[in-house]
Every structure is written in C-alpha cells, then in structure tokens.
Scaffold this motif. Structure first.
Motif, mmCIF file in Angstrom:
data_model
loop_
_atom_site.group_PDB
_atom_site.id
_atom_site.type_symbol
_atom_site.label_atom_id
_atom_site.label_comp_id
_atom_site.label_asym_id
_atom_site.label_seq_id
_atom_site.Cartn_x
_atom_site.Cartn_y
_atom_site.Cartn_z
ATOM 1 N N HIS A 171 24.027 -22.157 -2.947
ATOM 2 C CA HIS A 171 22.846 -22.676 -3.643
ATOM 3 C C HIS A 171 23.197 -24.025 -4.268
ATOM 4 C CE1 HIS A 171 24.163 -20.166 -7.445
ATOM 5 N NE2 HIS A 171 25.133 -20.882 -6.941
ATOM 6 N N SER A 173 22.757 -24.766 -7.250
ATOM 7 C CA SER A 173 23.088 -24.627 -8.676
ATOM 8 C C SER A 173 24.502 -25.149 -8.966
ATOM 9 C CB SER A 173 22.967 -23.162 -9.111
ATOM 10 O OG SER A 173 21.649 -22.704 -8.883
ATOM 11 N N ARG A 197 23.984 -19.546 3.911
ATOM 12 C CA ARG A 197 24.141 -18.111 3.649
ATOM 13 C C ARG A 197 24.298 -17.382 4.977
ATOM 14 N NH1 ARG A 197 19.901 -17.071 -1.389
ATOM 15 N NH2 ARG A 197 20.595 -18.945 -2.512
ATOM 16 N N GLN A 211 17.546 -26.650 -0.481
ATOM 17 C CA GLN A 211 17.007 -26.347 -1.811
ATOM 18 C C GLN A 211 16.857 -27.627 -2.622
ATOM 19 O OE1 GLN A 211 19.774 -23.551 -3.647
ATOM 20 N NE2 GLN A 211 18.424 -21.859 -3.097
ATOM 21 N N GLU A 213 17.230 -28.295 -6.674
ATOM 22 C CA GLU A 213 17.555 -27.736 -7.982
ATOM 23 C C GLU A 213 17.015 -28.684 -9.043
ATOM 24 O OE1 GLU A 213 19.516 -25.051 -7.772
ATOM 25 O OE2 GLU A 213 20.069 -24.701 -9.852
ATOM 26 N N PHE A 253 22.968 -17.101 -14.141
ATOM 27 C CA PHE A 253 23.127 -18.388 -14.853
ATOM 28 C C PHE A 253 21.936 -18.766 -15.704
ATOM 29 C CE2 PHE A 253 20.825 -19.797 -11.115
ATOM 30 C CZ PHE A 253 21.376 -19.000 -10.110
ATOM 31 N N GLY A 285 12.822 -19.851 -8.253
ATOM 32 C CA GLY A 285 13.466 -19.113 -9.324
ATOM 33 C C GLY A 285 13.754 -20.085 -10.460
ATOM 34 N N CYS A 286 13.738 -19.574 -11.683
ATOM 35 C CA CYS A 286 13.943 -20.486 -12.805
ATOM 36 C C CYS A 286 14.387 -19.711 -14.045
ATOM 37 C CB CYS A 286 12.654 -21.250 -13.118
ATOM 38 S SG CYS A 286 11.267 -20.172 -13.498
ATOM 39 N N ALA A 308 16.444 -24.554 -15.967
ATOM 40 C CA ALA A 308 16.821 -24.900 -14.590
ATOM 41 C C ALA A 308 15.874 -24.177 -13.648
ATOM 42 C CB ALA A 308 18.257 -24.475 -14.313
ATOM 43 N N PHE A 309 15.742 -24.725 -12.487
ATOM 44 C CA PHE A 309 14.941 -24.053 -11.463
ATOM 45 C C PHE A 309 15.494 -24.432 -10.094
ATOM 46 C CE2 PHE A 309 12.912 -28.045 -12.630
ATOM 47 C CZ PHE A 309 12.747 -28.680 -11.413
ATOM 48 N N GLY A 310 15.201 -23.584 -9.123
ATOM 49 C CA GLY A 310 15.660 -23.878 -7.769
ATOM 50 C C GLY A 310 14.631 -23.386 -6.778
HETATM 51 N N1 PHE Z 1 20.107 -20.705 -7.406
HETATM 52 C C1 PHE Z 1 18.994 -19.791 -7.332
HETATM 53 C C2 PHE Z 1 18.877 -19.296 -5.886
HETATM 54 O O1 PHE Z 1 19.460 -19.884 -5.024
HETATM 55 C C3 PHE Z 1 17.712 -20.410 -7.764
HETATM 56 C C4 PHE Z 1 17.712 -20.776 -9.212
HETATM 57 C C5 PHE Z 1 18.093 -22.032 -9.612
HETATM 58 C C6 PHE Z 1 17.300 -19.869 -10.177
HETATM 59 C C7 PHE Z 1 18.074 -22.388 -10.964
HETATM 60 C C8 PHE Z 1 17.258 -20.196 -11.503
HETATM 61 C C9 PHE Z 1 17.659 -21.445 -11.887
HETATM 62 O O2 PHE Z 1 18.176 -18.352 -5.610
#
Ligand code: PHE
Length: 345
Positions: A171, A173, A197, A211, A213, A253, A285-286, A308-310
């Motif tokens: 990811h 992140s 993955r 992705q 981020e 995280f 996701g966040c 954070a979000f992704g």
């Molecule tokens: N890294 C998470 C994923 O790959 C997504 C995410 C990023 C969630 C940042 C929360 C904060 O699914």
C-alpha cells in the motif's frame, strides 16, 4: 571553325557552376534549348563536307552529352523551391491526419484526483515500490506476527537466497512514514503510486494496482476535517449531490478508522449491478493517524494529530468510466486505451 567553337563552349560548360535555379535554367536555354547553341551547331553541321562529318560528328555528340550531363548534375543539387515541392499536387486534398495518442485512463484519473487536492494545498510525494518491513508494516503499527500482515498478501523479495524483510509495498501508506520521518509537521500531501498484492488475477483483482494516499498532519486536526476534505473531494470528482457515508472499520495505522462509501455513480442510489443493488459503493479507507504511528516517525503525538486516507485509482476509474474488468488497465489493448481521448494533455 565549328571545331573551334565547340572547344570554346566546352571550356565554358566545364567552368560553369551554379546553385541558382534561374541561372541553371538560362544555361539550359542557352545550350540545350530549342533555339540554343547545340541546335545551331547541329544545323551548321549539316553543311560540312562528308569527310569532316565523320570526325566532327563524334565531337559534336560528346559536346551535347557534356552539356546535358552538366545540366542534370547541377539540377540534382539544386535546392528544392516551394513551387517545385507543390507542383503537380492537389493542395485541396485533405492531409494525412496525425493520430494523437491517448493518456492511460489511470493516469487521467490520478491527475484529476491530484488536481482536486492541489486546490486544497496538498503537495505530491512519492516513495519506493520496493520497501522494507519497517515502512510498509512496523512503523504503521502492524505488530510482529499480527494477522493484519496477512491481510495484504505480500510479495517478499529474496535477498541472497533468504527471504528477508524486503517486499513490494502492499500500500502507499509506506510513503506516509517516509514523509513524516524526513520532515517536520505540518504535512499535507498526496502520494500516488503502484502497489502489489499476491492475488489471483481476475476481473476484480490483480497482483498490482494503483493507490493514492493522503496525509494531513498539523495541530488540532480532527475527524471533522477528514470528513469535510473527503466530502469536498467527492463533490469535485463525481459532481455535486454525490452522497457520502462513513462506516467504522479497522486499519492498524489509524484510530478511529472508517471506510467511506459514496452514492452509486451509475444508478445514483437507486440500485444497480455495480453497487449490488445497495445504492452505495465503497471508495476508500481512512482514519485519524494512530498516535503510535506519529511517535514511530518522531512526531510528538501530544502536539500533533492528523488524518490519512487511501484509495484505489482503478476503483475510482471504474466508477467514472464504468469499466467492469480490471485486467483491461494493464493489457495495453489500443482499442481500449484509445477511448480515453481527452483535452487533458
Ligand atoms: N492503506 C490502506 C489500504 O491499502 C488504506 C488506508 C490508507 C486506510 C490510509 C486508512 C488510511 O487498504
């Protein structure tokens, strides 16, 4: 007499040179034209005695060849003028169109996402695709041996025959960690990139995808800031009136963590195949950056907080372009790629 004239003209021809089209044309008219010198000489030749004709005939022919050869060789070197280039062409015919390439749909969507967050002051950051365990997992609060590591079907990379802690990042992140380790708050950045993955390839899953981020760390950043930022993003991307909802979730995280759904962009919430008749589709996701993550990166979690979000770019693109098969993105089929011509160059 004729012989003398020929000798004199031969010298003249040998000495002649030009790169000028007009001068060359004058040369042609003077020697080779229908009223030119060669024509005159041939006329005079008719009157000479039969004995003279034998020797003179050969000389004359050579002289004519010399003049022609000179003309042709200078003609070949002559720069082509505009007039000659178009001579004989029908300039009213349509030209051969230059086909423009098309940007990859994922690049278009990534750019759109980046542009929206740019307006909110987010900069773009990048990190390596080959990562170590610390940046991909440990610093992000994945405990050793924690099953969450298995959630992400990691591709490990063998180092000298042993599988060490090097892997393809699962990811983006990991880029958060690199950014926070390297700098001081506030951070407001968007981190697009490819992730990997170990999943069986199908219409709905691939062994790599993309992705984006997002990270915002400063004093007094709250969950309300997260919601407002993502709400604004969705209105910009999918149009005003697109609804959002947050469902509680879990990521090591972030705490609290959420998944964000938007009202289905295809059926506008009425229910269709894409949203499995629920009216909602999950897009990201966040959560609030877990204080442990801030501390792991050397940031005072008492003073600073962040969100954070992704999101997966493929998912966002699917919803925009109604693409049902993920494999299309990486097959490089020009018939698919050509459809995404846009004014965005
Ligand atoms: N890294 C998470 C994923 O790959 C997504 C995410 C990023 C969630 C940042 C929360 C904060 O699914």
């Amino acid at each position: 007499m004729l012989q003398d004239q020929i000798t004199q003209y031969t010298q003249e021809i040998n000495a002649f040179s030009t790169e000028n089209a007009e001068e060359l044309e004058q040369f042609r008219i003077r020697f080779l034209g229908t009223k030119g010198i060669i024509k005159d000489i041939f006329d005079e030749f008719k009157a000479v005695s039969p004995e003279e004709k034998r020797t003179l005939g050969k000389v004359l022919n050579e002289f004519k060849q010399l003049a022609e050869a000179k003309y042709l060789s200078l003609k070949a070197n002559e720069p082509v003028t505009g007039d000659q280039k178009t001579a004989g062409m029908d300039l009213t015919l349509p030209g051969n169109g230059i086909e423009l390439g098309a940007r990859h749909p994922l690049a278009l969507v990534r750019r759109e996402i980046v542009d929206i967050f740019n307006k909110l002051g987010f900069i773009v950051a990048e990190g390596p695709e080959i990562e170590d365990d610390w940046h991909n997992f440990s610093a992000l609060n994945f405990p050793e041996e924690h099953p969450a590591r298995d959630m992400q079907d990691t591709f490990f990379i063998r180092k000298g025959g042993e599988s060490g802690d090097i892997a393809l990042r699962t990811h983006t992140s990991s880029v958060q960690v690199r950014m926070m380790e390297a700098g001081k708050p506030p951070f407001r950045a968007l981190m697009p990139g490819r992730v990997y993955r170990n999943e069986a390839i199908s219409a709905r899953a691939h062994c790599f995808f993309h992705q984006v981020e997002g990270l915002y760390v400063d004093e007094n950043v709250s969950f309300a800031d997260l919601k407002q930022t993502l709400f604004y993003f969705v209105q910009e991307l999918y149009g005003e009136g697109t609804k959002v909802r947050f469902r509680p979730s879990y990521f090591p995280f972030t705490e609290p963590s959420a998944e964000m759904d938007i009202s289905c962009t295809i059926c506008k919430g009425a229910g269709c195949q894409l949203c499995k008749y629920s009216g909602w589709v999950e897009i990201l996701g966040c959560g609030m950056v877990d204080p442990n993550v801030l501390e792991n990166c050397g940031i005072d979690s008492k003073k600073y907080s962040g969100f954070a979000f992704g999101m997966g770019i493929e998912r966002i693109a699917n919803l925009k372009f109604e693409i049902r098969d993920l494999r299309l993105f990486s097959e490089n089929d020009a018939r698919f790629l050509k459809q995404f011509k846009t004014s965005l160059i």
